[in-house]
Design a protein around this motif. Structure first.
Motif, PDB file in Angstrom:
ATOM      1  N   MET A 150     -74.857 -38.551 -88.385  1.00  0.00           N
ATOM      2  CA  MET A 150     -75.106 -39.799 -87.880  1.00  0.00           C
ATOM      3  C   MET A 150     -75.206 -39.749 -86.618  1.00  0.00           C
ATOM      4  SD  MET A 150     -72.707 -41.654 -90.935  1.00  0.00           S
ATOM      5  CE  MET A 150     -73.064 -42.145 -91.987  1.00  0.00           C
ATOM      6  N   LEU A 193     -71.693 -43.577 -84.098  1.00  0.00           N
ATOM      7  CA  LEU A 193     -69.988 -43.732 -84.427  1.00  0.00           C
ATOM      8  C   LEU A 193     -69.384 -44.259 -84.181  1.00  0.00           C
ATOM      9  CD1 LEU A 193     -70.906 -39.935 -85.841  1.00  0.00           C
ATOM     10  CD2 LEU A 193     -70.282 -41.971 -87.197  1.00  0.00           C
ATOM     11  N   PRO A 203     -67.525 -49.068 -97.463  1.00  0.00           N
ATOM     12  CA  PRO A 203     -67.887 -47.579 -97.659  1.00  0.00           C
ATOM     13  C   PRO A 203     -69.086 -47.082 -96.623  1.00  0.00           C
ATOM     14  CG  PRO A 203     -68.681 -48.923 -99.725  1.00  0.00           C
ATOM     15  CD  PRO A 203     -68.140 -49.712 -98.714  1.00  0.00           C
ATOM     16  N   ALA A 204     -69.868 -47.723 -96.378  1.00  0.00           N
ATOM     17  CA  ALA A 204     -70.675 -46.629 -95.016  1.00  0.00           C
ATOM     18  C   ALA A 204     -69.718 -46.235 -93.490  1.00  0.00           C
ATOM     19  CB  ALA A 204     -71.820 -47.921 -94.717  1.00  0.00           C
ATOM     20  N   THR A 222     -66.262 -46.552 -94.121  1.00  0.00           N
ATOM     21  CA  THR A 222     -65.363 -44.835 -94.454  1.00  0.00           C
ATOM     22  C   THR A 222     -65.916 -43.996 -94.017  1.00  0.00           C
ATOM     23  OG1 THR A 222     -64.163 -46.189 -95.868  1.00  0.00           O
ATOM     24  CG2 THR A 222     -63.813 -44.284 -95.768  1.00  0.00           C
ATOM     25  N   ARG A 223     -66.819 -43.831 -94.288  1.00  0.00           N
ATOM     26  CA  ARG A 223     -68.318 -42.671 -94.039  1.00  0.00           C
ATOM     27  C   ARG A 223     -67.902 -42.169 -92.560  1.00  0.00           C
ATOM     28  NH1 ARG A 223     -70.679 -44.655 -98.759  1.00  0.00           N
ATOM     29  NH2 ARG A 223     -72.715 -45.532 -97.523  1.00  0.00           N
ATOM     30  N   ALA A 224     -68.348 -43.067 -91.404  1.00  0.00           N
ATOM     31  CA  ALA A 224     -68.760 -42.717 -90.422  1.00  0.00           C
ATOM     32  C   ALA A 224     -67.588 -42.510 -90.156  1.00  0.00           C
ATOM     33  CB  ALA A 224     -69.320 -44.097 -89.885  1.00  0.00           C
ATOM     34  N   SER A 245     -65.024 -41.419 -91.264  1.00  0.00           N
ATOM     35  CA  SER A 245     -64.457 -39.579 -91.583  1.00  0.00           C
ATOM     36  C   SER A 245     -65.806 -38.991 -91.268  1.00  0.00           C
ATOM     37  CB  SER A 245     -64.687 -39.471 -92.788  1.00  0.00           C
ATOM     38  OG  SER A 245     -63.590 -40.536 -93.707  1.00  0.00           O
ATOM     39  N   ALA A 246     -66.712 -38.921 -90.882  1.00  0.00           N
ATOM     40  CA  ALA A 246     -67.876 -38.214 -90.484  1.00  0.00           C
ATOM     41  C   ALA A 246     -67.691 -37.985 -88.640  1.00  0.00           C
ATOM     42  CB  ALA A 246     -69.550 -38.128 -89.790  1.00  0.00           C
ATOM     43  N   GLN A 252     -64.459 -35.757 -88.805  1.00  0.00           N
ATOM     44  CA  GLN A 252     -64.811 -34.065 -89.075  1.00  0.00           C
ATOM     45  C   GLN A 252     -64.764 -33.306 -87.620  1.00  0.00           C
ATOM     46  OE1 GLN A 252     -67.586 -33.538 -92.183  1.00  0.00           O
ATOM     47  NE2 GLN A 252     -67.177 -31.862 -92.688  1.00  0.00           N
ATOM     48  N   ARG A 253     -66.314 -34.165 -86.911  1.00  0.00           N
ATOM     49  CA  ARG A 253     -66.937 -33.897 -85.662  1.00  0.00           C
ATOM     50  C   ARG A 253     -65.954 -33.477 -84.913  1.00  0.00           C
ATOM     51  NH1 ARG A 253     -71.815 -34.777 -83.074  1.00  0.00           N
ATOM     52  NH2 ARG A 253     -72.872 -35.941 -84.997  1.00  0.00           N
TER      53      ARG A 253
END
Length: 297
Positions: A1, A6, A31-32, A34-36, A38-39, A42-43
Motif C-alpha cells: 500500500m 497508510l 476491515p480495510a 485494519t489491514r492498513a 497491520s501493514a 509490519q512495515r
C-alpha cells in the motif's frame, strides 16, 4: 500500500481512538482500515496502537510516529496547494483553538464568516481555558492571550486586552468604591480562578507590580459565573476587559481603579511553521486577524 495513505489511515484511527470511527472518517470499510494498520506496523516493525475492547490508544512509539505523520501529511497537503497556485480555493479541514469565552465572543463570528466564504472548508473549534499544544493535539491555528513562550510557532499580534476590576453600580452605591488596591481587603471579593483559600492580584505601582493578597468570599472556576455574581451585586471581581463588554455597555458593571491596572495582555494568532504555507491556514489567519484587529481596537 502507498505509505502516505497508510499514514493518513493511522492518523484517522489514532485521533478517533477507534477503527470503526477512523473508517467512517476515511470513507473506508473497517476491515480495510485494519489491514492498513497491520501493514504499517509490519512495515515499521513496531506496535503503533494498543487495542482494547472499548478503545484504541497509541503506544509510546505510536505517539512519536503520529507527531511525525501529522507533520508529513500536512506538508504534502501544503505542497499540493502550492502547486495548484496561490489563488487556489481553500478546501479541507481546519482545527482552531482559543479560550472559551474569547472563542465564543470573538473567534466564532470569524469562523462563521470563513465558512460562509469558503463552502469547501470544514472547521473544528476547540475552546478551552488552557494552553493547547498545536502539534500534539492536531491544531492548525490558536488564538492566545498573554505573553508567548519561545517556540518554533509563528505568531501575529492582533490586539490586546486589559485585566480590570469591576462591580455592579448597586454594590458600589451600598459599599462605596475602594480608593486603592489595599482597600479591596474591606470588600467582598469574587475570584474567577482555581478553588483556593486566597488569591493574589497584581497591580501597577510606582516602580513595579505590587501584589495584594485577598481572601475571596466566593471562588468560581468559570468567568461566566464570576460575571453573574458581580452583576447580582455580590462584590468585586477581576476579569479581562473583553469578557464584560456587554455588561459595561448596559451599565450592569462598572470598571474601578483603572489607574492601577497592570500592563495589557497581548493577543496573538499562533500557527505552526510551514515550508509552503497552506492556503486554508493563510486565508483563515488573514480573515481572523482583520476581524480581531477591528474588534479589539
Amino acid at each position: 500500500m502507498d505509505r502516505l495513505h497508510l499514514m493518513t489511515v493511522f492518523i484517522a484511527v489514532a485521533e478517533e481512538e477507534g477503527f470503526a470511527a477512523g473508517a467512517r472518517r476515511m470513507g473506508m470499510s473497517p476491515p480495510a482500515v485494519t489491514r492498513a494498520i497491520s501493514a504499517l506496523e509490519q512495515r515499521l516493525g513496531v506496535k503503533l496502537l494498543q487495542r482494547t475492547t472499548r478503545h484504541v490508544r497509541v503506544t509510546e512509539a505510536g505517539q512519536r510516529y503520529l507527531d511525525d505523520a501529522r507533520r508529513i501529511v500536512a506538508e504534502v497537503d501544503e505542497a499540493d496547494e502550492a502547486a495548484a497556485g496561490i489563488n487556489a480555493t481553500p478546501r479541507g479541514h481546519l482545527a482552531v483553538t482559543a479560550p472559551v469565552l474569547f472563542g465564543k465572543l470573538h473567534v466564532m463570528p470569524g469562523i462563521v464568516d470563513y465558512l460562509q466564504r469558503y463552502p469547501d472548508m470544514e472547521v473544528a473549534a476547540l475552546f478551552l481555558d488552557r494552553v493547547v499544544n498545536l502539534l500534539e493535539e492536531g491544531m492548525d491555528v490558536a488564538i492566545r492571550i498573554g505573553a508567548l513562550p519561545d517556540s518554533a510557532m509563528k505568531a501575529i499580534r492582533v490586539g490586546e486586552v486589559r485585566r480590570v476590576l469591576c462591580a455592579s453600580p448597586d454594590y458600589l452605591a451600598q459599599h462605596g468604591e475602594p480608593a486603592d488596591p489595599a482597600a479591596l481587603r474591606q470588600h467582598t471579593i469574587i475570584a474567577a480562578s482555581h478553588v483556593s483559600p486566597s488569591v493574589e492580584w497584581k497591580f501597577a505601582g510606582p516602580d513595579e507590580l505590587q501584589g495584594i493578597r485577598l481572601k475571596p468570599r466566593l471562588t468560581v472556576t468559570s468567568n461566566d459565573a464570576a460575571i453573574e455574581a458581580a452583576r447580582c451585586g455580590l462584590g468585586i471581581t477581576r476579569l479581562l476587559s473583553y469578557q464584560i463588554t456587554s455588561e459595561l455597555s448596559t451599565d450592569a458593571l462598572r470598571i474601578i481603579l483603572p489607574e492601577y491596572e497592570p500592563a495589557p495582555l497581548p493577543v496573538h494568532i499562533v500557527h505552526r511553521e510551514s515550508k509552503y504555507g497552506s492556503v486554508k491556514v493563510r486565508s483563515f489567519i488573514d480573515l481572523m486577524a482583520e476581524h480581531l484587529r477591528n474588534n479589539l481596537a
